[in-house]
Design an enzyme around this catalytic site. Structure first.
Site, PDB file in Angstrom:
ATOM      1  N   ASP A  73      51.021  36.657  30.985  1.00 39.31           N
ATOM      2  CA  ASP A  73      51.238  37.424  32.209  1.00 39.31           C
ATOM      3  C   ASP A  73      50.889  36.613  33.452  1.00 39.31           C
ATOM      4  O   ASP A  73      49.721  36.306  33.693  1.00 39.31           O
ATOM      5  CB  ASP A  73      50.383  38.691  32.153  1.00 39.31           C
ATOM      6  CG  ASP A  73      50.628  39.633  33.312  1.00 39.31           C
ATOM      7  OD1 ASP A  73      51.641  39.454  34.021  1.00 39.31           O
ATOM      8  OD2 ASP A  73      49.816  40.552  33.507  1.00 39.31           O
ATOM      9  N   ASP A 274      56.699  37.724  37.789  1.00 39.10           N
ATOM     10  CA  ASP A 274      55.784  38.419  36.886  1.00 39.10           C
ATOM     11  C   ASP A 274      56.295  38.396  35.448  1.00 39.10           C
ATOM     12  O   ASP A 274      57.110  39.228  35.045  1.00 39.10           O
ATOM     13  CB  ASP A 274      55.612  39.859  37.372  1.00 39.10           C
ATOM     14  CG  ASP A 274      54.568  40.630  36.584  1.00 39.10           C
ATOM     15  OD1 ASP A 274      53.934  40.039  35.695  1.00 39.10           O
ATOM     16  OD2 ASP A 274      54.382  41.828  36.863  1.00 39.10           O
TER      17      ASP A 274
END
Length: 417
Positions: A73, A274
């Site tokens: 992430d 992201d």
């Protein structure tokens, strides 16, 4: 694959993500050698398990090498795993999937960090626990004294574990004024494994595996070896308070398809890059136009927008960053649904929101270098789904001179093999 509809709370002043789909991956066969270490050459390559919901690491934690599968992430800075001894873990199924038993590790330490770990979700649920340190192995290389959180309280629905590769000042405890832990890219450099606090991310389209390379990138996976540089921008109240970017956010111009503008006209966006977000999130205008182009319609039965699974096979979108662009296939926005149809992989942030999130659909087509020292990213069109001869370039020490936005990436030294 078990799917949870919980949304991660991104600590962002204006970007509020709607619930996203998170998946729990099938564990890897650890004997396949999917993790490769090249520390003697100044980089470490870790291959990604490429699933519908994103890219995952499987990493051994602690001296006993407890295997844990985590979403990679770039939209957060926290790394956390489940405590297999907690009641919540046993009740929600994580004890049968992923967990860490610190009592079996001789290198485990809580140190003197007394602040609790908490992350809230938009549906009102949350995960919480405590901070600790232990070693984490990357193939034949072991990263020592890695700070991470151990979750003891969790919702009944399984939430995937995360390894956050964001800036250290953006971690959940840091933005509350608490302790600032070093980021994982920083640890690779401080322990002499890389020369720079930077890494590359390549998901490899819809193939089984891609990679993250700490301290390097694979030139053979970038079309014509052409990377363009984008400086990160301050985005959100914590970034503004710090006086510097704390997220991988960049200026973004538009999306076009067959010469037609898909995004809102005369609108400039700020895009968060992201990799932890299964969907991409846009304003209402962009959402409606992509939905119309792909032919998605609302299904009351599945309570979401659905479309034929082959709807995007012949459609391409251009994601435009100034004079540069990345081509993204329409099929990247299509995810397998619960029934015979597929799900539309785009969410809405707000009707006129200019802060957007480029998630997994974008990264299926982009090769990206995230650089915390130069405070920039470099992006190129990825070469996917076919064999190439690796040509890995080591990212050199940062000399303090920022690359000029829009210029091609510097030619870095290579380690061919």
């Amino acid at each position: 694959m078990k799917i949870s509809h919980l949304a991660r709370l991104l600590f962002h002043s204006s970007l509020i993500l709607l619930p996203e789909t998170q998946g729990h991956p099938v564990p890897w066969d650890n004997t396949r050698g999917l993790i490769q270490a090249r520390d003697a050459l100044g980089y470490i390559e870790v291959e990604l398990l490429n699933q519908d919901t994103g890219g995952y690491f499987t990493l051994p934690f602690g001296s006993q090498g407890s295997l844990n599968t985590l979403i990679v992430d770039t939209g957060s800075s926290d790394t956390w795993v489940y405590d297999g001894n907690s009641d919540d873990c046993r009740h929600n199924g994580c004890a049968q999937n992923n967990f860490f038993d610190y009592s079996q590790s001789t290198t485990f330490s809580k140190r003197n960090i007394t602040d609790p770990f908490t992350l809230a979700y938009l549906d009102g649920t949350s995960v919480s626990g405590y901070y600790a340190y232990d070693q984490v192995a990357f193939g034949s290389t072991t990263l020592k004294e890695v700070p991470f959180a151990i979750v003891t309280t969790a919702p009944q629905s399984y939430v995937s574990q995360f390894v956050g590769l964001g800036f250290p000042e953006y971690a959940s405890l840091a933005i509350k004024g608490g302790h600032v832990f070093p980021s994982i890219p920083q640890l690779f450099k401080s322990q002499g494994l890389t020369k720079r606090t930077a890494f590359s991310y390549w998901l490899n389209g819809n193939s089984k595996a891609g990679h993250v390379i700490f301290g390097g990138y694979d030139k053979s996976r970038v079309l014509d070896n052409q990377l363009f540089t984008l400086k990160l921008v301050q985005d959100g109240k914590w970034s503004l308070a710090a006086g510097k970017p704390l997220t991988y956010s960049v200026d973004f111009d538009s999306i076009t398809q067959n010469g037609n503008t898909v995004t809102a006209k005369d609108t400039k966006y700020v895009a968060l890059l992201d990799t932890g977000s299964t969907f991409s999130y846009f304003d209402q205008t962009t959402y409606d136009n992509i939905k119309k182009t792909l032919g998605a319609t609302y299904s009351a039965e599945e309570d979401c927008d659905v479309l034929p699974c082959s709807a995007g096979d012949k459609i391409e979108f251009q994601f435009n960053f100034g004079k540069h662009s990345i081509t993204v296939k329409g099929s990247a926005f299509i995810f397998q649904g619960y029934m015979s149809t597929c799900r539309f992989g785009v969410g809405v942030i707000g009707s006129k929101e200019t802060h957007i999130s480029l998630g997994i659909p974008f990264f299926r087509s982009a090769y990206t270098i995230f650089d915390q020292e130069a405070i920039e990213v470099q992006i190129g069109q990825a070469i996917n789904d076919k064999d190439t001869v690796k040509d890995i370039a080591v990212i050199p020490e940062y000399d303090g001179v920022d690359d000029i936005e829009g210029e091609d990436a510097l030619e870095w030294c290579s380690a061919d093999y």
